[in-house]
Design an enzyme around this catalytic site. Structure first.
Site, mmCIF file in Angstrom:
data_model
loop_
_atom_site.group_PDB
_atom_site.id
_atom_site.type_symbol
_atom_site.label_atom_id
_atom_site.label_comp_id
_atom_site.label_asym_id
_atom_site.label_seq_id
_atom_site.Cartn_x
_atom_site.Cartn_y
_atom_site.Cartn_z
ATOM 1 N N GLN A 75 -19.105 3.770 12.679
ATOM 2 C CA GLN A 75 -19.808 5.212 12.045
ATOM 3 C C GLN A 75 -21.015 5.412 12.823
ATOM 4 O OE1 GLN A 75 -19.259 2.604 9.127
ATOM 5 N NE2 GLN A 75 -17.197 3.509 9.286
ATOM 6 N N GLY A 82 -19.881 9.092 30.179
ATOM 7 C CA GLY A 82 -18.596 8.856 30.296
ATOM 8 C C GLY A 82 -17.797 10.135 30.680
ATOM 9 N N ASP A 137 -17.729 8.557 15.828
ATOM 10 C CA ASP A 137 -16.588 8.893 16.646
ATOM 11 C C ASP A 137 -17.260 9.515 18.077
ATOM 12 O OD1 ASP A 137 -14.797 8.847 14.816
ATOM 13 O OD2 ASP A 137 -15.074 10.689 14.136
ATOM 14 N N ARG A 168 -22.486 -7.187 -7.826
ATOM 15 C CA ARG A 168 -22.045 -8.701 -7.874
ATOM 16 C C ARG A 168 -20.680 -9.060 -8.546
ATOM 17 N NH1 ARG A 168 -27.887 -9.418 -10.064
ATOM 18 N NH2 ARG A 168 -27.285 -7.718 -11.293
ATOM 19 N N ALA A 174 -13.355 3.235 9.823
ATOM 20 C CA ALA A 174 -13.823 3.647 11.193
ATOM 21 C C ALA A 174 -12.379 3.662 12.007
ATOM 22 C CB ALA A 174 -14.577 2.188 11.722
ATOM 23 N N GLY A 175 -12.403 4.467 12.954
ATOM 24 C CA GLY A 175 -11.207 4.690 13.930
ATOM 25 C C GLY A 175 -11.864 4.457 15.407
ATOM 26 N N HIS A 176 -11.677 3.338 16.081
ATOM 27 C CA HIS A 176 -11.891 3.362 17.598
ATOM 28 C C HIS A 176 -11.063 3.297 18.555
ATOM 29 C CE1 HIS A 176 -15.930 1.235 15.889
ATOM 30 N NE2 HIS A 176 -15.698 2.431 15.340
ATOM 31 N N THR A 177 -10.969 4.483 19.026
ATOM 32 C CA THR A 177 -9.666 4.488 20.166
ATOM 33 C C THR A 177 -9.980 4.118 21.373
ATOM 34 O OG1 THR A 177 -8.658 6.446 18.945
ATOM 35 C CG2 THR A 177 -8.267 5.992 21.150
ATOM 36 N N GLY A 220 -14.171 10.192 31.097
ATOM 37 C CA GLY A 220 -12.799 10.215 30.747
ATOM 38 C C GLY A 220 -12.618 9.400 29.580
ATOM 39 N N GLY A 251 -6.784 11.903 10.600
ATOM 40 C CA GLY A 251 -5.799 13.087 11.388
ATOM 41 C C GLY A 251 -6.585 14.383 11.140
ATOM 42 N N ARG A 252 -7.998 14.491 10.349
ATOM 43 C CA ARG A 252 -8.365 15.681 9.941
ATOM 44 C C ARG A 252 -9.199 16.448 11.256
ATOM 45 N NH1 ARG A 252 -12.533 13.950 5.174
ATOM 46 N NH2 ARG A 252 -12.643 12.093 6.516
ATOM 47 N N LYS A 278 -17.960 4.784 20.541
ATOM 48 C CA LYS A 278 -18.348 3.416 20.470
ATOM 49 C C LYS A 278 -17.459 2.362 20.792
ATOM 50 C CE LYS A 278 -19.144 3.876 16.092
ATOM 51 N NZ LYS A 278 -18.879 5.559 15.998
ATOM 52 N N GLY A 279 -15.914 2.302 20.529
ATOM 53 C CA GLY A 279 -14.944 1.593 20.785
ATOM 54 C C GLY A 279 -14.947 1.477 22.333
HETATM 55 P P1 GDP Z 1 -15.674 5.732 18.017
HETATM 56 O O1 GDP Z 1 -15.440 5.883 16.491
HETATM 57 O O2 GDP Z 1 -17.216 6.155 18.101
HETATM 58 O O3 GDP Z 1 -15.116 4.600 18.768
HETATM 59 O O4 GDP Z 1 -15.229 6.987 18.697
HETATM 60 P P2 GDP Z 1 -13.565 7.554 18.308
HETATM 61 O O5 GDP Z 1 -12.785 6.663 19.020
HETATM 62 O O6 GDP Z 1 -13.349 7.827 17.085
HETATM 63 O O7 GDP Z 1 -13.585 8.950 19.179
HETATM 64 C C1 GDP Z 1 -14.130 8.909 20.604
HETATM 65 C C2 GDP Z 1 -12.545 9.398 21.422
HETATM 66 O O8 GDP Z 1 -13.304 9.806 22.585
HETATM 67 C C3 GDP Z 1 -11.707 8.326 21.851
HETATM 68 O O9 GDP Z 1 -10.375 8.853 21.597
HETATM 69 C C4 GDP Z 1 -11.967 7.736 23.193
HETATM 70 O O10 GDP Z 1 -10.870 7.506 23.806
HETATM 71 C C5 GDP Z 1 -12.488 9.327 23.635
HETATM 72 N N1 GDP Z 1 -13.582 9.059 24.809
HETATM 73 C C6 GDP Z 1 -14.625 8.209 24.858
HETATM 74 N N2 GDP Z 1 -15.551 8.434 25.986
HETATM 75 C C7 GDP Z 1 -15.024 9.675 26.385
HETATM 76 C C8 GDP Z 1 -15.285 10.275 27.566
HETATM 77 O O11 GDP Z 1 -16.434 10.168 28.163
HETATM 78 N N3 GDP Z 1 -14.402 11.380 28.030
HETATM 79 C C9 GDP Z 1 -13.341 11.677 27.142
HETATM 80 N N4 GDP Z 1 -12.457 12.578 27.668
HETATM 81 N N5 GDP Z 1 -12.752 10.928 26.220
HETATM 82 C C10 GDP Z 1 -13.904 9.888 25.774
HETATM 83 P P1 IMO Z 2 -16.065 5.671 13.405
HETATM 84 O O1 IMO Z 2 -16.521 4.201 13.398
HETATM 85 C C1 IMO Z 2 -16.495 9.498 11.616
HETATM 86 C C2 IMO Z 2 -17.100 9.816 7.437
HETATM 87 C C3 IMO Z 2 -16.328 10.211 6.398
HETATM 88 C C4 IMO Z 2 -16.987 10.913 5.462
HETATM 89 C C5 IMO Z 2 -18.086 9.985 5.152
HETATM 90 C C6 IMO Z 2 -17.877 8.883 3.821
HETATM 91 O O2 IMO Z 2 -14.894 5.817 13.785
HETATM 92 O O3 IMO Z 2 -17.225 6.342 14.165
HETATM 93 P P2 IMO Z 2 -16.219 6.814 3.925
HETATM 94 O O4 IMO Z 2 -14.813 6.597 3.812
HETATM 95 O O5 IMO Z 2 -16.946 6.095 4.862
HETATM 96 O O6 IMO Z 2 -16.795 6.504 2.320
HETATM 97 O O7 IMO Z 2 -16.298 8.191 4.163
HETATM 98 O O8 IMO Z 2 -18.243 9.172 6.463
HETATM 99 N N1 IMO Z 2 -16.906 8.569 8.086
HETATM 100 C C7 IMO Z 2 -16.595 8.726 9.517
HETATM 101 N N2 IMO Z 2 -16.811 9.815 10.396
HETATM 102 N N3 IMO Z 2 -16.198 8.264 12.192
HETATM 103 C C8 IMO Z 2 -16.178 7.159 11.426
HETATM 104 O O9 IMO Z 2 -16.183 5.903 11.796
HETATM 105 C C9 IMO Z 2 -16.382 7.442 9.771
HETATM 106 N N4 IMO Z 2 -16.236 6.494 8.836
HETATM 107 C C10 IMO Z 2 -16.546 7.277 7.802
HETATM 108 O O10 IMO Z 2 -15.286 11.252 7.273
HETATM 109 O O11 IMO Z 2 -17.609 12.236 5.811
HETATM 110 MG MG MG Z 3 -13.768 6.892 15.459
#
Ligand code: GDP
Ligand code: IMO
Ligand code: MG
Length: 417
Positions: free
Chosen positions: A213, A406, A13, A140, A39-42, A408, A291-292, A16-17
């Site tokens: 991750q 970054g 988090d 396998r 993964a969740g990339h917003t 914003g 959502g945690r 990266k997205g």
């Molecule tokens: P990822 O999993 O590494 O792609 O990251 P996530 O998307 O899970 O979480 C990063 C959050 O931070 C997202 O909601 C992005 O929109 C937000 N974000 C990324 N860079 C910035 C920044 O420089 N400032 C702010 N306020 N938000 C950012």
């Molecule tokens: P992004 O790409 C943050 C964490 C889980 C848990 C551990 C193992 O958005 O950065 P899993 O379901 O992969 O077996 O869970 O890894 N985890 C993440 N934490 N961002 C992620 O992806 C994650 N993907 C897995 O919370 O601790």
């Molecule tokens: Mg994420």
């Protein structure tokens, strides 16, 4: 820059997205090389917010995306995500490796069992079936995208997986039919992604590799066993895409200006109370997949140094300097008592005992919408002086150039240094 890898340097988090989307402007192909729907990339792009789990965020920007062999694919997630993506980007092309692993209901059931078996020591996974699907691969017995192209033997393969996990009451016929039906409804091009990348790079194209991750969740080098079941370092690009490591020109390590973690496991700079709550609410730090609430801590340069070394990080993209604004003072961990630079504990018991050494720095005034506008217009010099000092401090202590900052959540909210 023909090929750029985007890797997370913390516990996921990091942004990266957003970074992949920023770097994908002008690229020809965006590739996911590891992870899965955990993964969740917003990203905020073209005035809209997208939560991507499997389709590379960079693909929405450059129009051509690929999912490599290193990815665990959930067909339902993929199908929904593609539909949503094509609502805004109807021309989006998606290539899928026939070698990518398919997550089934069986793996999700196995994971439920494994997590509950651990009781209080549960990993706190995203429950997307990642761990068991990885076990199936190395055991396998796993199902790959290529197997979906041979529907006649699908049920037999599913039976093997059920036997492997010693599960009862799984209707493999229904499961096979469901998978086949869903797969045939998804508009993807199944192709060897390694060859596609090779073609793009040899013809002068630019390719962005988008990691999932973070380094501390890597199955080899992370805080094992509180990790995911993927290779999350830059080594994952080569394995997950089928290209030699030397084909990666630039490795961009993404880190937040502070640290977060979702799920269980040690976290040396974790903080609780007012400051943590304030950062969590300012940054809306809740998991994009589950959502945690995310756990919050100070930036940890001891951890970052270890991660930057492992990845061969060329440049740092430090996100969320705006989120960290508005504090009087802040702390940065510059090392662990008794540990050398770049040295990192191997076991969780060792890591839970480390004593972080902190430096205290001045905070900076709030970066609100007006200030952000000014920074984006005028560039790096318009950042508050205390924030610039913070960035200098990070760069000096880490020994890696902090090139991007970054300010914003929008894809374009970036200043280059
Ligand atoms: P990822 O999993 O590494 O792609 O990251 P996530 O998307 O899970 O979480 C990063 C959050 O931070 C997202 O909601 C992005 O929109 C937000 N974000 C990324 N860079 C910035 C920044 O420089 N400032 C702010 N306020 N938000 C950012
Ligand atoms: P992004 O790409 C943050 C964490 C889980 C848990 C551990 C193992 O958005 O950065 P899993 O379901 O992969 O077996 O869970 O890894 N985890 C993440 N934490 N961002 C992620 O992806 C994650 N993907 C897995 O919370 O601790
Ligand atoms: Mg994420």
């Amino acid at each position: 820059m023909p090929s750029i890898a985007v890797v997370g340097l913390q516990w996921g988090d990091e942004g990266k997205g957003k970074v992949a989307a920023y770097l994908a402007r002008g690229a020809n192909l965006a590739v996911r090389y590891n992870g899965g729907p955990n993964a969740g990339h917003t990203i905020m792009y073209s005035g809209k917010t997208f939560r991507m789990h499997l389709v590379p965020a960079g693909g929405l920007v450059c129009g051509t995306a690929a999912i490599g062999a290193g990815v665990y694919v959930d067909l339902k997630t993929l199908s929904e995500e593609l539909k949503e993506s094509r609502e805004v980007r109807p021309d989006l092309r998606l290539y899928l490796s026939p070698r990518a692993q398919v997550i089934t209901e069986i793996a999700r059931r196995a994971e439920e069992f494994l997590e509950s078996m651990r009781g209080e020591r549960a990993i706190g996974t995203t429950r997307r079936g990642i761990g068991p699907t990885a076990v199936e691969r190395f055991g396998r017995v796993g199902l790959r995208v290529a197997d979906l192209l041979e529907p006649d033997s699908l049920q037999e393969k599913l039976r093997d997986i059920v036997t492997f996990w010693n599960l009862k009451g799984v209707d493999t016929r229904a499961l096979a039919d469901g998978l086949s039906e869903l797969f045939s409804s998804i508009e993807v091009e199944v192709t060897e992604v390694n060859r596609l990348i090779r073609e793009r790079l040899t013809s002068g194209g630019t390719v962005i590799f988008e990691g999932a991750q973070g380094t501390m969740l890597d199955v080899f080098y992370g805080t094992y066993p509180y990790v995911t079941s993927s290779i999350t370092t830059s080594a994952g690009v080569s394995i997950g895409c089928g290209i030699p490591s030397r084909w990666i020109d630039v490795i961009v390590g993404v880190a937040k200006s502070y640290t977060t973690r979702v799920g269980a496991g040690p976290f040396p700079t974790e903080i609780h109370g007012d400051i943590a709550d304030r950062i969590r609410s300012a940054g809306v730090e809740y998991g994009a997949t589950t959502g945690r609430p995310r756990r919050i801590g100070w930036l940890d340069i001891a951890q970052l140094k270890f991660a930057a070394d492992l990845n061969g990080t060329d440049e740092i993209f430090l996100t969320r300097v705006d989120t960290l604004s508005g504090l009087d003072r802040l702390k940065v961990c510059v090392g662990y008592e008794g540990y050398e630079d770049g040295e990192f504990p191997v076991t969780v018991s060792e890591l839970s005992r480390v004593r972080p050494v902190y430096a205290e720095l001045e905070g900076w005034p709030p970066i609100d919408e007006t200030k952000r506008g000014e920074i984006l217009r005028e560039g790096y010099g318009a950042l508050p002086s205390q924030a610039r000092r913070y960035l200098d401090f990070v760069e000096e202590n880490l020994g890696t150039h902090v090139k991007y900052v970054g300010v914003g959540p929008r894809t374009e909210d970036v200043v280059e240094r």
